[in-house]
Scaffold this active site. Structure first.
Site, mmCIF file in Angstrom:
data_model
loop_
_atom_site.group_PDB
_atom_site.id
_atom_site.type_symbol
_atom_site.label_atom_id
_atom_site.label_comp_id
_atom_site.label_asym_id
_atom_site.label_seq_id
_atom_site.Cartn_x
_atom_site.Cartn_y
_atom_site.Cartn_z
ATOM 1 N N TYR A 129 0.721 -1.009 0.284
ATOM 2 C CA TYR A 129 -0.095 -0.466 -0.179
ATOM 3 C C TYR A 129 1.257 1.724 -0.217
ATOM 4 O O TYR A 129 2.230 1.096 1.028
ATOM 5 C CB TYR A 129 -0.649 0.041 1.512
ATOM 6 C CG TYR A 129 -2.456 -1.207 1.311
ATOM 7 C CD1 TYR A 129 -2.276 -1.989 -0.409
ATOM 8 C CD2 TYR A 129 -2.619 -1.289 2.296
ATOM 9 C CE1 TYR A 129 -3.213 -2.485 -0.039
ATOM 10 C CE2 TYR A 129 -3.890 -1.885 2.241
ATOM 11 C CZ TYR A 129 -4.263 -2.593 1.718
ATOM 12 O OH TYR A 129 -5.676 -3.577 1.376
ATOM 13 N N GLY A 173 -17.948 2.256 -3.343
ATOM 14 C CA GLY A 173 -19.162 2.851 -3.426
ATOM 15 C C GLY A 173 -20.602 2.953 -4.347
ATOM 16 O O GLY A 173 -20.931 4.031 -3.655
ATOM 17 N N LEU A 174 -20.818 1.439 -4.934
ATOM 18 C CA LEU A 174 -21.380 2.249 -5.904
ATOM 19 C C LEU A 174 -22.751 1.355 -4.817
ATOM 20 O O LEU A 174 -24.208 1.559 -5.178
ATOM 21 C CB LEU A 174 -21.555 0.438 -6.551
ATOM 22 C CG LEU A 174 -20.432 1.099 -7.706
ATOM 23 C CD1 LEU A 174 -20.818 -0.141 -8.448
ATOM 24 C CD2 LEU A 174 -21.329 1.900 -8.949
ATOM 25 N N GLY A 212 -23.253 2.759 -1.607
ATOM 26 C CA GLY A 212 -23.380 4.113 -1.014
ATOM 27 C C GLY A 212 -24.111 5.390 -1.232
ATOM 28 O O GLY A 212 -23.716 5.698 -1.021
ATOM 29 N N GLY A 213 -24.872 4.886 -1.764
ATOM 30 C CA GLY A 213 -25.970 5.697 -2.198
ATOM 31 C C GLY A 213 -25.776 7.155 -3.874
ATOM 32 O O GLY A 213 -25.980 7.917 -3.384
#
Length: 323
Positions: free
Chosen positions: A53, A216-217, A219-220
């Site tokens: 990372y 995020g799909l 998550g609104g």
């Protein structure tokens, strides 16, 4: 905050795991330190990272940020169940990737240095290594345990038969083997219900889902798109178009329940069999707060059935193909 055992181990971890992949490339160090402080204050004791990372130009950056946070003292390290991973390529040298005994030794020592600690609670294999025998892997892990450098082992992105292979090899050595498996798992991506979750439950391995909101799909995203807050591109945009009707129905249902879509997605995961702690990877304090809020959401049987109707899963697994 609720706590549970990580797999069949005696190790207690919070029901949310703080993912740190954004620390460095997306979140500057001071904000990352503030997020980790807030996570601990809220009761999150389980932190996940990886040696790669930080981005292709600065692998190890995230571990360094966490190490400097530990270096501030205040029992930050003592209050953290620390999980990191190895497998990915760190340099162009031939023995600095995957799961050879040599790379396990070198990668572990390098992570310990970056993290400014003398041990890792859960040392995870970021991917299965098809070319290194399990006896070699477990021997290297056992040496690291004897040296006091790691306490438990975990995996990530393993198939069900990989888990079985690893655990059977460990059993032959009278060794504990894996206590956790990280897999992508969310309402949109439920493939691990077929064999990974049944195998993990059989062997006492805790599941730590990554990408619980599917980038995020869940998550609104449609509301944010309508409000001009977020515009997707590339693969994410293609996935949204493929599942637009489902996601619209899902966001409407979350509204009926009186919750934010992201809260419902996390609450659903927390109520699935075999799940220890979804990994949430906040870029900001606000995103961390939203994830913690989901702990207060409980979905009844009718809500769970409705979600299964919107995003069908594999309820007859592991014999799903035969029924």
């Amino acid at each position: 905050m609720e706590y549970t055992h990580l797999g069949r181990s005696g190790l207690k971890v919070s029901r949310l795991c703080l993912g740190t992949m954004n620390f460095g490339p997306q979140t500057e160090e001071s904000e990352a330190h503030a997020i980790m402080d807030s996570a601990q204050e809220s009761g999150i004791n389980f932190f996940d990272t990886a040696n790669v990372y930080g981005g292709s130009d600065h692998r190890g950056w995230t571990e360094e940020i966490i190490g400097r946070w530990f270096g501030k003292g205040g029992e930050r390290r003592e209050r953290t169940v620390l999980a990191t991973k190895l497998y990915g390529t760190m340099t162009d040298r031939p023995n600095e990737s995957k799961l050879s005994a040599l790379n396990i030794r070198r990668a572990l020592d390098a992570s310990l240095k970056r993290l400014q600690t003398d041990y890792i609670d859960v040392y995870q294999f970021h991917h299965v290594d098809r070319n290194t025998p399990w006896d070699e892997i477990w021997q290297a892990v056992e040496v690291a345990i004897q040296q006091g450098k790691i306490l438990y082992s975990g995996s990530s992105n393993f198939a069900g038969w990989h888990l079985a292979q690893a655990q059977e090899a460990a059993a032959r050595r009278n060794y504990t083997g894996l206590v956790s498996e990280q897999s992508i798992y969310n309402l949109l991506t439920r493939n691990i219900e077929l064999e990974v979750i049944p195998a993990a439950q059989q062997y006492g391995i805790g599941i730590i889902p990554w990408s619980p909101l599917h980038g995020g799909l869940l998550g609104g995203v449609l509301k944010k798109e309508h409000d001009g807050v977020r515009r997707l591109a590339g693969r994410a945009a293609e996935t949204l178009e493929k599942h637009r009707d489902q996601i619209l129905e899902y966001e409407d249902f979350a509204g009926e329940l009186g919750h934010e879509p992201g809260d419902v997605a996390l609450a659903w995961l927390l109520q699935q069999p075999g799940i220890t702690a979804p990994i949430v990877g906040p870029r900001t304090q606000e995103q961390l707060g939203a994830a913690i809020r989901a702990l207060d959401v409980t979905l009844n049987d009718d809500a769970l059935k409705r979600l299964d109707g919107i995003f069908p899963g594999h309820r007859t697994a592991p014999e799903d193909y035969a029924w």
